[in-house]
Scaffold this active site. Structure first.
Site, mmCIF file in Angstrom:
data_model
loop_
_atom_site.group_PDB
_atom_site.id
_atom_site.type_symbol
_atom_site.label_atom_id
_atom_site.label_comp_id
_atom_site.label_asym_id
_atom_site.label_seq_id
_atom_site.Cartn_x
_atom_site.Cartn_y
_atom_site.Cartn_z
ATOM 1 N N CYS A 133 0.814 -1.220 0.000
ATOM 2 C CA CYS A 133 0.000 0.000 0.000
ATOM 3 C C CYS A 133 0.851 1.275 0.000
ATOM 4 O O CYS A 133 0.520 2.254 -0.685
ATOM 5 C CB CYS A 133 -0.952 -0.007 1.191
ATOM 6 S SG CYS A 133 -0.196 -0.482 2.753
ATOM 7 N N HIS A 246 -2.621 6.041 5.175
ATOM 8 C CA HIS A 246 -1.172 6.215 5.328
ATOM 9 C C HIS A 246 -0.765 7.604 4.854
ATOM 10 O O HIS A 246 -1.318 8.132 3.879
ATOM 11 C CB HIS A 246 -0.411 5.180 4.490
ATOM 12 C CG HIS A 246 -0.503 3.776 4.988
ATOM 13 N ND1 HIS A 246 -1.086 3.430 6.192
ATOM 14 C CD2 HIS A 246 -0.068 2.604 4.428
ATOM 15 C CE1 HIS A 246 -0.997 2.114 6.351
ATOM 16 N NE2 HIS A 246 -0.382 1.595 5.300
#
Length: 341
Positions: A133, A246
């Site tokens: 990711c 994130h």
């Protein structure tokens, strides 16, 4: 002409990524016919909402992959290692979100906006790997700059949400936060140190060179996806007490000089990217305010590096479960059905 539709198996359907895959399939225009939700035997029989009905979770161990054309896998690397080849052997194209196949030379590693051409190599083994990711969001943002002026070096610090670890980590953060506020003893089970109100500079196993495996994933994957062994990547990965999304502070050194204004224009034209970059309070994206639950990658704090003549800095945020896993997998599947099967 009637649009062809495809039967799809979602493997790891009861996990965070699997549930998000099902949610995106339900709301997207992907030409899906029948969906099979699969998980381990202990989760078999669970009911999951899909569109206006429910899916009954099937047992992965006994499922016949002859029934589907596409398998969206996110069950953990050890499970993918067993069942992804079995599915591919009977003609199901597997798009695997785990780390199991990413670094195998004959399996394509694809970010839909960055290297869609690599999807064609699914024919090698019937498997396409979905990257980490953190790598996905960084490379989508860097792609237009890489194409325009080249990149010699990437220095990145990630600030990663607990959902990247899974449901147990989300629950640990919830419990530790409640225990902290109520002055109860805090127990660490998922992480080696308290995650609530803390930052842990350690994600995945330490390697012989002192970097962690999460950090080295960004090195290996960047080289493979950009098809550029010369590019230098120096990552530090940090786990922070955020549930979803994130964040990355990215500093690059380009081969040719590009100023911040031109970089901003390139990013504004990049599919999948939204630029929020004004020099004022709140004029930048954050994981919680912008990224959580959203498809795009958000970029801000774009500026020229005062310490390097060809340096450029930026701040990148994205929902790690959505774009960083589930959505990119389905975007790969979309490329696959439009161009290859």
């Amino acid at each position: 002409m009637v649009e062809k539709k495809y039967n799809v198996a979602v493997v790891g359907a009861t996990g965070l990524v699997g549930r998000t895959m099902l949610s995106i399939l339900a709301e997207s225009n992907f030409p899906v016919d029948k969906v099979y939700a699969l998980a381990s035997s202990r989760s078999a029989g669970t009911r999951i909402t899909f569109k206006d009905s429910e899916l009954i979770v099937g047992d992965l161990e006994t499922f016949d992959f002859n029934l589907v054309e596409i398998g969206l896998f996110s069950p953990g690397a050890s499970v993918s290692a067993i069942y992804a080849p079995k599915a591919a052997d009977v003609g199901c194209v597997v798009i695997d979100n785990t780390s199991k196949f990413r670094y195998e030379d004959d399996i394509p590693l694809v970010v839909s906006e960055v290297n869609p051409h690599a999807v064609c190599n699914y024919k090698n083994r019937g498997i396409i790997a979905n990257p980490n990711c953190s790598t996905i969001q960084m490379l989508v943002a860097l792609k237009p700059i890489y194409d325009a002026v080249g990149i010699e070096r990437i220095n990145v610090c990630t600030y990663q949400a607990v959902s990247g670890t899974g449901k147990d980590a989300v629950e640990e953060l919830e419990k530790q936060t409640t225990d902290f506020i109520n002055r109860r003893q805090i127990l660490n089970q998922v992480y080696p140190k308290q995650i609530a109100f803390n930052a842990i500079p350690h994600i995945d196993a330490f390697q012989d060179n002192g970097y962690t495996k999460e950090e080295m994933k960004m090195v290996w994957e960047t080289k493979k996806i950009f098809e550029d062994e010369s590019i230098l990547v120096n990552p530090t990965a940090v786990r922070i007490p955020v549930f979803y999304g994130h964040s990355e502070a990215v500093h690059i050194e380009t081969k040719d000089k590009i100023n911040a204004g031109n970089a901003r224009k390139l990013l504004e034209k990049m599919p999948g990217v939204i630029v929020l970059d004004s020099h004022e309070d709140g004029g930048y994206p954050t994981a919680v305010s912008e990224a959580e639950g959203k498809n795009p990658i958000f970029v801000g704090r774009i500026r020229e590096d005062i310490s390097h003549p060809r340096g450029l800095d930026m701040w990148i945020v994205s929902d790690n479960v959505r774009k960083g896993a589930a959505l990119n997998s389905i975007q790969i599947a979309d490329i696959l059905v439009k161009n290859y099967i």
